[in-house]
Design a protein around this motif. Structure first.
Motif, PDB file in Angstrom:
ATOM      1  N   ASP A  55     -67.475 -92.362 100.260  1.00 50.51           N
ATOM      2  CA  ASP A  55     -66.632 -91.923  99.150  1.00 50.51           C
ATOM      3  C   ASP A  55     -66.311 -90.434  99.236  1.00 50.51           C
ATOM      4  O   ASP A  55     -65.196 -90.011  98.913  1.00 50.51           O
ATOM      5  N   GLU A  56     -67.301 -89.637  99.668  1.00 50.23           N
ATOM      6  CA  GLU A  56     -67.069 -88.204  99.812  1.00 50.23           C
ATOM      7  C   GLU A  56     -66.065 -87.915 100.910  1.00 50.23           C
ATOM      8  O   GLU A  56     -65.326 -86.922 100.855  1.00 50.23           O
ATOM      9  N   HIS A  60     -61.183 -86.487  97.432  1.00 45.73           N
ATOM     10  CA  HIS A  60     -61.376 -85.042  97.264  1.00 45.73           C
ATOM     11  C   HIS A  60     -60.778 -84.604  95.921  1.00 45.73           C
ATOM     12  O   HIS A  60     -59.710 -83.994  95.870  1.00 45.73           O
ATOM     13  N   HIS A  63     -61.287 -80.947  89.380  1.00 46.40           N
ATOM     14  CA  HIS A  63     -61.469 -81.129  87.942  1.00 46.40           C
ATOM     15  C   HIS A  63     -60.538 -80.244  87.123  1.00 46.40           C
ATOM     16  O   HIS A  63     -60.155 -80.603  86.008  1.00 46.40           O
ATOM     17  N   GLY A 139     -63.414 -89.402  88.185  1.00 45.02           N
ATOM     18  CA  GLY A 139     -63.881 -88.197  88.854  1.00 45.02           C
ATOM     19  C   GLY A 139     -62.800 -87.170  89.100  1.00 45.02           C
ATOM     20  O   GLY A 139     -63.089 -86.049  89.528  1.00 45.02           O
ATOM     21  N   TYR A 140     -61.543 -87.521  88.828  1.00 48.69           N
ATOM     22  CA  TYR A 140     -60.422 -86.590  89.008  1.00 48.69           C
ATOM     23  C   TYR A 140     -60.036 -85.989  87.662  1.00 48.69           C
ATOM     24  O   TYR A 140     -60.047 -86.678  86.637  1.00 48.69           O
ATOM     25  N   GLU A 144     -63.741 -89.553  83.588  1.00 50.17           N
ATOM     26  CA  GLU A 144     -65.181 -89.713  83.776  1.00 50.17           C
ATOM     27  C   GLU A 144     -65.492 -90.374  85.115  1.00 50.17           C
ATOM     28  O   GLU A 144     -64.625 -90.965  85.757  1.00 50.17           O
ATOM     29  N   GLY A 145     -66.776 -90.280  85.494  1.00 52.68           N
ATOM     30  CA  GLY A 145     -67.260 -91.020  86.648  1.00 52.68           C
ATOM     31  C   GLY A 145     -67.081 -90.297  87.969  1.00 52.68           C
ATOM     32  O   GLY A 145     -66.745 -89.109  88.028  1.00 52.68           O
ATOM     33  N   THR A 146     -67.310 -91.028  89.040  1.00 52.33           N
ATOM     34  CA  THR A 146     -67.121 -90.534  90.398  1.00 52.33           C
ATOM     35  C   THR A 146     -66.186 -91.505  91.120  1.00 52.33           C
ATOM     36  O   THR A 146     -66.190 -92.711  90.839  1.00 52.33           O
ATOM     37  N   PRO A 147     -65.397 -91.010  92.062  1.00 49.00           N
ATOM     38  CA  PRO A 147     -64.419 -91.890  92.706  1.00 49.00           C
ATOM     39  C   PRO A 147     -65.036 -92.888  93.674  1.00 49.00           C
ATOM     40  O   PRO A 147     -65.973 -92.580  94.400  1.00 49.00           O
ATOM     41  N   HIS A 148     -64.506 -94.084  93.643  1.00 50.71           N
ATOM     42  CA  HIS A 148     -64.882 -95.165  94.561  1.00 50.71           C
ATOM     43  C   HIS A 148     -63.685 -96.114  94.594  1.00 50.71           C
ATOM     44  O   HIS A 148     -62.965 -96.243  93.587  1.00 50.71           O
ATOM     45  N   LYS A 151     -63.430 -98.532  91.742  1.00 55.17           N
ATOM     46  CA  LYS A 151     -63.198 -97.854  90.458  1.00 55.17           C
ATOM     47  C   LYS A 151     -61.751 -97.376  90.353  1.00 55.17           C
ATOM     48  O   LYS A 151     -61.158 -97.369  89.264  1.00 55.17           O
TER      49      LYS A 151
END
Length: 318
Positions: A55-56, A60, A63, A139-140, A144-148, A151
């Motif tokens: 994912d990393e 990219h 925020h 995540g963007y 909320e959250g982190t990108p995947h 998701k």
């Protein structure tokens, strides 16, 4: 004696990692075996690292939000949507410049930054009289959250449901994907047939981009990335009008991948507009791309019709 024991223990550890050459083995065979062991360890670590940090490597996000429709003087709504996982993601709902058509464009951005980087595209689409809706992936921006990948698909589904709640339907929703967003757009178009699909500077499947730049890593990339964001395969189940936008000078997503998407599509209508400049040079092609989009709208979206209402004794647009 104690020093001798310590030396023996150190030697034993070293021999466990890189055993000494047996007397009945040639130096060539011994070196080959050592190389294969070390190569195998490096391969396992690389694959595990690629899978763990996938994912990393793909996403990219930023925020801090820079430009918004407010900076351009556009009326718009900030809407908080809820994904299937329960995450709150932020979306923009921006009315068109004029009511030439009642239609909405769902816009999906690339893998870097956030919605503030797509204002040029929003301006062009809005000038065509289209309502533009965009969402920041988990995540963007402020989402909320982190990108995947899964998701991100859920965020796309939430944006579609928002458009439907606003009265738009498959007959007047256009799905637009830029770069990585093309993979998101094709996912949504396969599951919710739209009036039209736009693929802007996007790829056949995600792994084809790094594979094109680093062909010797193709087996590794296939193992780590698999068939993520596989637009080419999904196009076989999509039948709406298609517009492909791409520049031969794109050094990020190679032009031939966009060309391959266009040539493989079997729908009744397809068009490709060939631009110039790099991956992010939409402004350089704004007039050319706008003409292609206008042509697509004429094929996919009927103009508003004036209908007489006896009760109000006036015309209304449908």
């Amino acid at each position: 004696m104690a020093n001798l024991k310590g030396a023996n223990k150190t030697a034993a550890k070293r021999n466990w990692l890189i055993p000494g050459k047996p007397e009945n083995m040639s130096w060539g065979n011994w070196l080959l075996r050592r190389f294969l062991v070390i190569f195998g360890l490096v391969a396992v670590i690389s694959i595990a690292g690629g899978l763990f940090f996938k994912d990393e490597l793909i996403f990219h996000p930023r925020h801090d939000v820079g430009l918004t429709p407010k900076h351009y003087g556009y009326e718009y709504q900030e809407v908080w949507l809820r994904t299937a996982d329960g995450l709150r993601v932020k979306a923009w709902d921006i009315p068109g410049e004029h009511a030439e058509r009642r239609a909405a464009v769902l816009f999906f951005q690339g893998n870097a930054g956030n919605m503030s980087l797509i204002m040029s595209q929003i301006t062009t689409l809005r000038s065509l009289g289209l309502t533009v809706m965009a969402v920041d992936y988990p995540g963007y921006g402020e989402s909320e959250g982190t990108p995947h990948v899964d998701k991100v698909y859920q965020a796309a589904e939430a944006l579609w449901q928002h458009a439907v709640s606003r009265g738009f339907t498959s007959d007047n929703i256009v799905i637009y994907g830029f770069s990585l967003g093309g993979g998101v757009a094709s996912y949504l178009a396969e599951n919710h047939p739209p009036a039209a699909l736009v693929l802007d500077s996007t790829f056949t499947r995600l792994r084809d981009v790094p594979s094109d730049h680093l062909p010797f890593l193709r087996p590794y990339l296939k193992l780590v990335l698999g068939d993520l964001l596989d637009t080419k395969t999904r196009l076989a189940d999509i039948h709406c009008p298609l517009l492909v936008l791409h520049s031969p000078e794109d050094t990020i997503v190679p032009y031939h991948l966009g060309r391959e998407l266009f040539e493989s599509y079997q729908g009744a209508y397809k068009d490709m507009v060939i631009g110039q400049g790099g991956h992010m040079d939409f402004l350089l092609n704004q007039k050319l791309y706008r003409e292609g989009l206008q042509k697509l709208m004429e094929v996919a979206l009927p103009p508003l019709k004036a209908v007489w209402d006896d009760e109000s004794e006036s015309y209304s647009c449908i």
